[in-house]
Design a protein around this motif. Structure first.
Motif, PDB file in Angstrom:
ATOM      1  N   ALA A 182       0.827  -1.205   0.000  1.00 33.72           N
ATOM      2  CA  ALA A 182       0.000   0.000   0.000  1.00 33.72           C
ATOM      3  C   ALA A 182       0.864   1.259   0.000  1.00 33.72           C
ATOM      4  CB  ALA A 182      -0.927  -0.010   1.207  1.00 33.72           C
ATOM      5  N   LEU A 183       1.932   1.254   0.780  1.00 32.97           N
ATOM      6  CA  LEU A 183       2.812   2.421   0.856  1.00 32.97           C
ATOM      7  C   LEU A 183       3.547   2.663  -0.461  1.00 32.97           C
ATOM      8  CD1 LEU A 183       4.298   1.855   4.426  1.00 32.97           C
ATOM      9  CD2 LEU A 183       2.710   3.661   3.746  1.00 32.97           C
ATOM     10  N   LEU A 184       3.976   1.575  -1.115  1.00 32.92           N
ATOM     11  CA  LEU A 184       4.653   1.716  -2.399  1.00 32.92           C
ATOM     12  C   LEU A 184       3.718   2.269  -3.467  1.00 32.92           C
ATOM     13  CD1 LEU A 184       6.707  -1.611  -2.479  1.00 32.92           C
ATOM     14  CD2 LEU A 184       7.650   0.689  -2.407  1.00 32.92           C
ATOM     15  N   LEU A 185       2.478   1.804  -3.469  1.00 32.84           N
ATOM     16  CA  LEU A 185       1.504   2.242  -4.465  1.00 32.84           C
ATOM     17  C   LEU A 185       1.012   3.660  -4.208  1.00 32.84           C
ATOM     18  CD1 LEU A 185      -0.567  -1.056  -4.706  1.00 32.84           C
ATOM     19  CD2 LEU A 185       0.788  -0.055  -6.556  1.00 32.84           C
ATOM     20  N   ALA A 186       1.024   4.062  -2.939  1.00 37.02           N
ATOM     21  CA  ALA A 186       0.449   5.362  -2.555  1.00 37.02           C
ATOM     22  C   ALA A 186       1.228   6.542  -3.133  1.00 37.02           C
ATOM     23  CB  ALA A 186       0.374   5.483  -1.039  1.00 37.02           C
ATOM     24  N   ASP A 187       2.459   6.325  -3.566  1.00 39.33           N
ATOM     25  CA  ASP A 187       3.270   7.419  -4.113  1.00 39.33           C
ATOM     26  C   ASP A 187       2.665   8.001  -5.390  1.00 39.33           C
ATOM     27  OD1 ASP A 187       5.104   7.237  -2.071  1.00 39.33           O
ATOM     28  OD2 ASP A 187       6.448   5.892  -3.163  1.00 39.33           O
ATOM     29  N   THR A 188       2.063   7.144  -6.201  1.00 38.94           N
ATOM     30  CA  THR A 188       1.568   7.603  -7.511  1.00 38.94           C
ATOM     31  C   THR A 188       0.115   7.188  -7.785  1.00 38.94           C
ATOM     32  OG1 THR A 188       2.544   5.613  -8.506  1.00 38.94           O
ATOM     33  CG2 THR A 188       3.852   7.643  -8.556  1.00 38.94           C
ATOM     34  N   ASN A 189      -0.578   6.740  -6.729  1.00 41.54           N
ATOM     35  CA  ASN A 189      -1.959   6.288  -6.905  1.00 41.54           C
ATOM     36  C   ASN A 189      -2.831   6.751  -5.747  1.00 41.54           C
ATOM     37  OD1 ASN A 189      -1.773   4.104  -9.278  1.00 41.54           O
ATOM     38  ND2 ASN A 189      -0.006   3.789  -7.941  1.00 41.54           N
ATOM     39  N   ASP A 190      -4.143   6.657  -5.940  1.00 40.86           N
ATOM     40  CA  ASP A 190      -5.109   6.929  -4.872  1.00 40.86           C
ATOM     41  C   ASP A 190      -5.409   5.589  -4.204  1.00 40.86           C
ATOM     42  OD1 ASP A 190      -7.152   7.609  -3.205  1.00 40.86           O
ATOM     43  OD2 ASP A 190      -8.504   8.354  -4.755  1.00 40.86           O
ATOM     44  N   VAL A 191      -4.800   5.354  -3.023  1.00 45.15           N
ATOM     45  CA  VAL A 191      -4.843   4.034  -2.393  1.00 45.15           C
ATOM     46  C   VAL A 191      -5.658   4.047  -1.108  1.00 45.15           C
ATOM     47  CG1 VAL A 191      -3.466   2.141  -1.435  1.00 45.15           C
ATOM     48  CG2 VAL A 191      -2.581   3.480  -3.355  1.00 45.15           C
ATOM     49  N   THR A 192      -6.512   3.026  -0.978  1.00 42.32           N
ATOM     50  CA  THR A 192      -7.260   2.792   0.259  1.00 42.32           C
ATOM     51  C   THR A 192      -6.876   1.425   0.801  1.00 42.32           C
ATOM     52  OG1 THR A 192      -9.143   4.125  -0.460  1.00 42.32           O
ATOM     53  CG2 THR A 192      -9.537   2.547   1.321  1.00 42.32           C
ATOM     54  N   LEU A 193      -6.534   1.375   2.074  1.00 45.59           N
ATOM     55  CA  LEU A 193      -6.181   0.111   2.735  1.00 45.59           C
ATOM     56  C   LEU A 193      -7.360  -0.345   3.576  1.00 45.59           C
ATOM     57  CD1 LEU A 193      -3.972  -2.006   3.482  1.00 45.59           C
ATOM     58  CD2 LEU A 193      -3.329  -0.497   5.353  1.00 45.59           C
ATOM     59  N   SER A 194      -7.874  -1.537   3.273  1.00 42.99           N
ATOM     60  CA  SER A 194      -9.009  -2.100   4.006  1.00 42.99           C
ATOM     61  C   SER A 194      -8.523  -3.249   4.877  1.00 42.99           C
ATOM     62  CB  SER A 194     -10.073  -2.609   3.025  1.00 42.99           C
ATOM     63  OG  SER A 194     -11.058  -3.381   3.697  1.00 42.99           O
ATOM     64  N   TYR A 195      -8.863  -3.173   6.180  1.00 43.63           N
ATOM     65  CA  TYR A 195      -8.449  -4.230   7.117  1.00 43.63           C
ATOM     66  C   TYR A 195      -9.632  -4.608   7.989  1.00 43.63           C
ATOM     67  CZ  TYR A 195      -5.602  -6.731  10.585  1.00 43.63           C
ATOM     68  OH  TYR A 195      -5.076  -7.689  11.416  1.00 43.63           O
ATOM     69  N   ARG A 196      -9.809  -5.898   8.179  1.00 48.97           N
ATOM     70  CA  ARG A 196     -11.006  -6.395   8.859  1.00 48.97           C
ATOM     71  C   ARG A 196     -10.994  -6.191  10.368  1.00 48.97           C
ATOM     72  NH1 ARG A 196      -9.851 -11.568  10.941  1.00 48.97           N
ATOM     73  NH2 ARG A 196      -7.834 -12.384  10.273  1.00 48.97           N
ATOM     74  N   LYS A 197      -9.814  -5.927  10.948  1.00 49.32           N
ATOM     75  CA  LYS A 197      -9.739  -5.771  12.404  1.00 49.32           C
ATOM     76  C   LYS A 197      -9.701  -4.301  12.821  1.00 49.32           C
ATOM     77  CE  LYS A 197      -7.500 -10.219  13.325  1.00 49.32           C
ATOM     78  NZ  LYS A 197      -6.363 -10.905  13.988  1.00 49.32           N
ATOM     79  N   GLU A 198      -9.774  -4.094  14.133  1.00 50.65           N
ATOM     80  CA  GLU A 198      -9.828  -2.730  14.668  1.00 50.65           C
ATOM     81  C   GLU A 198      -8.462  -2.066  14.727  1.00 50.65           C
ATOM     82  OE1 GLU A 198     -11.597  -0.427  18.647  1.00 50.65           O
ATOM     83  OE2 GLU A 198     -11.817  -2.601  18.403  1.00 50.65           O
ATOM     84  N   THR A 199      -7.420  -2.856  14.915  1.00 55.32           N
ATOM     85  CA  THR A 199      -6.056  -2.323  14.980  1.00 55.32           C
ATOM     86  C   THR A 199      -5.105  -3.252  14.246  1.00 55.32           C
ATOM     87  OG1 THR A 199      -5.620  -3.480  17.071  1.00 55.32           O
ATOM     88  CG2 THR A 199      -6.422  -1.197  17.216  1.00 55.32           C
ATOM     89  N   PHE A 200      -3.953  -2.701  13.857  1.00 55.69           N
ATOM     90  CA  PHE A 200      -2.917  -3.506  13.212  1.00 55.69           C
ATOM     91  C   PHE A 200      -2.050  -4.153  14.284  1.00 55.69           C
ATOM     92  CE2 PHE A 200      -3.895  -0.149  10.155  1.00 55.69           C
ATOM     93  CZ  PHE A 200      -4.126  -0.900   8.998  1.00 55.69           C
ATOM     94  N   SER A 201      -1.669  -5.383  14.058  1.00 58.10           N
ATOM     95  CA  SER A 201      -0.797  -6.067  15.017  1.00 58.10           C
ATOM     96  C   SER A 201       0.290  -6.812  14.261  1.00 58.10           C
ATOM     97  CB  SER A 201      -1.598  -7.057  15.874  1.00 58.10           C
ATOM     98  OG  SER A 201      -2.179  -8.061  15.057  1.00 58.10           O
ATOM     99  N   ARG A 202       1.384  -7.094  14.963  1.00 56.69           N
ATOM    100  CA  ARG A 202       2.521  -7.835  14.413  1.00 56.69           C
ATOM    101  C   ARG A 202       3.145  -7.165  13.197  1.00 56.69           C
ATOM    102  NH1 ARG A 202      -0.685 -13.167  14.969  1.00 56.69           N
ATOM    103  NH2 ARG A 202      -0.390 -13.671  17.142  1.00 56.69           N
ATOM    104  N   LEU A 203       3.120  -5.846  13.170  1.00 60.53           N
ATOM    105  CA  LEU A 203       3.806  -5.126  12.101  1.00 60.53           C
ATOM    106  C   LEU A 203       5.252  -4.876  12.502  1.00 60.53           C
ATOM    107  CD1 LEU A 203       1.279  -2.361  10.954  1.00 60.53           C
ATOM    108  CD2 LEU A 203       1.756  -4.560   9.877  1.00 60.53           C
TER     109      LEU A 203
END
Length: 444
Positions: free
Chosen positions: A340-361
């Motif tokens: 998502a971060l790589l694509l966001a430089d030149t695109n309109d990117v939305t990140l969809s995640y099923r949980k409330e918070t990110f873990s194990r990043l």
């Protein structure tokens, strides 16, 4: 009397100096321990403390606080010193380098798979890499040892072991069929060529296996490895293209062909060896089979309408060639975040995640994600699930909202993990056991 007084002053000064040094040292240790404690607490809050695969376990009775294990780990902050002993901080980020295991001067570290609470499924493999099915071998990540260097070494050793007993008068088509062309499979193929075995290598996707699916800009962490028919390869930080070019070059120089887009559906045992059936209807026979297919298996699908559209994919190969698109990236792991971060430089990117918070990043990915959200270069929708995909839109159901969110869209990238090939292995007759905190690499 003066001499006595002088000696008392001198010795007293020395004692005070030594006590001062000890005090400073103790304060330093306590300060470092507090830092490690904070890191452990943060790791627990972010879900990084519990190991998910191979990880180090420290014997406190043997540890002498040399710090060699901490310095040796190339991933950083996997281990730290707390209260005078080495301890694990971010166990889930360990990728099984084994550098800490070899660096410890007192052999206080062992490498374990699984924990008492969380088991890890592993196929039955003995010290020669042979499974319970005679003639069928496993090397690389599927056997529990990840990392490119480890996989390369295992692929080589497995072929050396399985080559013993090959019947030169057999009527099988091949001496050896290697399934998978990742690091272990490539190394095994080269070693088989060196040993003059009649070999066929099958890969369900493209040369490189999991490495090929990394984003183009992603740095592959590795270490010196001994590649058959090539020699020592000293790589510490290298890009995916550089690593793939190396493998392609050595295969080309040795006139070796990898059969790509050949997914194996079934392996059956017969009197002389094995029959390997591919999804394109082709069948091959061989005296030996080496599985080097990794643990990620087939990409997990969302099973929603429209997922079979051409605009949906499960890996990001060349983000620099994609621009001016409305993109949905689905997932909450490191692969999804990095893509998502790589694509966001030149695109309109939305990140969809099923949980409330990110873990194990990974910490760096978390920092970059927070920066992207703050700068509004990336839109993140938590507690969301894709319900349908069509030619021009993606439909999201957000927890707590009755209406489905419909978004204009041109590309969808899904990073929902992989389905382990457990059923495939069991159908081949391989026994699968769940390891709950078992040492697979320890000092004698």
């Amino acid at each position: 009397m003066e001499n006595l007084l002088e000696q008392i002053i001198i010795y007293g000064a020395v004692v005070i100096f030594l006590l001062g040094v000890v005090l400073v040292y103790i304060r330093k240790l306590r300060r470092e321990s507090r830092i490690v404690e904070k890191k452990i607490q943060l790791a627990k809050e972010e879900g990084l403390y519990e190991p998910v695969s191979l990880h180090p376990v420290v014997d406190p009775n043997s540890c002498i606080q040399s710090g060699a294990c901490v310095r040796a780990c190339p991933e950083h902050d996997i281990l730290g010193i707390r209260n005078g002993k080495a301890t694990v901080i971010n166990a889930s980020q360990c990728v099984g380098h084994g550098a800490c295991f070899h660096a410890c001067p007192t052999q206080a570290i062992s490498l374990f798979i699984g924990t008492e609470k969380r088991g890890v499924d592993l196929p039955h493999v003995n010290h020669t890499f042979e499974t319970n099915v005679r003639g069928m071998f496993i090397a690389g990540e599927m056997g529990g040892m990840g990392l490119i260097r480890n996989a390369v070494e295992q692929g080589k050793q497995a072929v050396q072991n399985l080559s013993k007993g090959i019947n030169s008068k057999s009527n099988m088509q091949f001496d050896l069929i290697i399934i998978g062309a990742g690091p272990a499979g490539i190394s095994a193929t080269l070693e088989a060529k060196r040993l003059k075995l009649k070999t066929l290598t099958l890969e369900q996707d493209t040369l490189g296996g999991t490495v090929y699916t990394f984003p183009r800009a992603k740095v592959v962490m590795t270490s010196p490895m001994d590649l058959p028919l090539f020699g020592k390869v000293k790589l510490y930080e290298t890009s995916k293209p550089e690593l793939l070019d190396l493998w392609n070059d050595v295969l080309k120089k040795n006139e070796i062909k990898i059969n790509e887009k050949h997914k194996v559906n079934k392996i059956t045992r017969n009197e002389q060896g094995f029959c390997v059936e591919c999804n394109n209807g082709e069948e091959y026979t061989s005296q030996r089979v080496l599985l080097a297919i990794g643990r990620r298996g087939t990409p997990r699908k969302l099973n929603v309408p429209g997922e079979d559209l051409p605009k949906v994919t499960y890996r990001l190969l060349e983000p620099e060639l994609i621009s001016d698109n409305k993109i949905i990236v689905v997932g909450g792991g490191d692969s999804a975040i990095e893509s998502a971060l790589l694509l966001a430089d030149t695109n309109d990117v939305t990140l969809s995640y099923r949980k409330e918070t990110f873990s194990r990043l990974k910490p760096k990915n978390r920092e970059k994600l927070e920066e992207a959200i703050k700068s509004k270069s990336l839109d993140v929708i938590l507690n969301s699930n894709v319900t349908a995909i069509d030619e021009e839109f993606v439909h999201l159901k957000i927890a707590g909202q009755e209406e489905v969110l419909t978004m204009a869209n041109q590309l969808v990238y899904i990073f929902a993990g992989g389905e382990l090939p457990t059923e495939f292995l069991r159908n081949a007759g391989i026994e699968i056991t769940t390891k709950f905190g078992e040492a697979i690499l320890k000092h004698a």
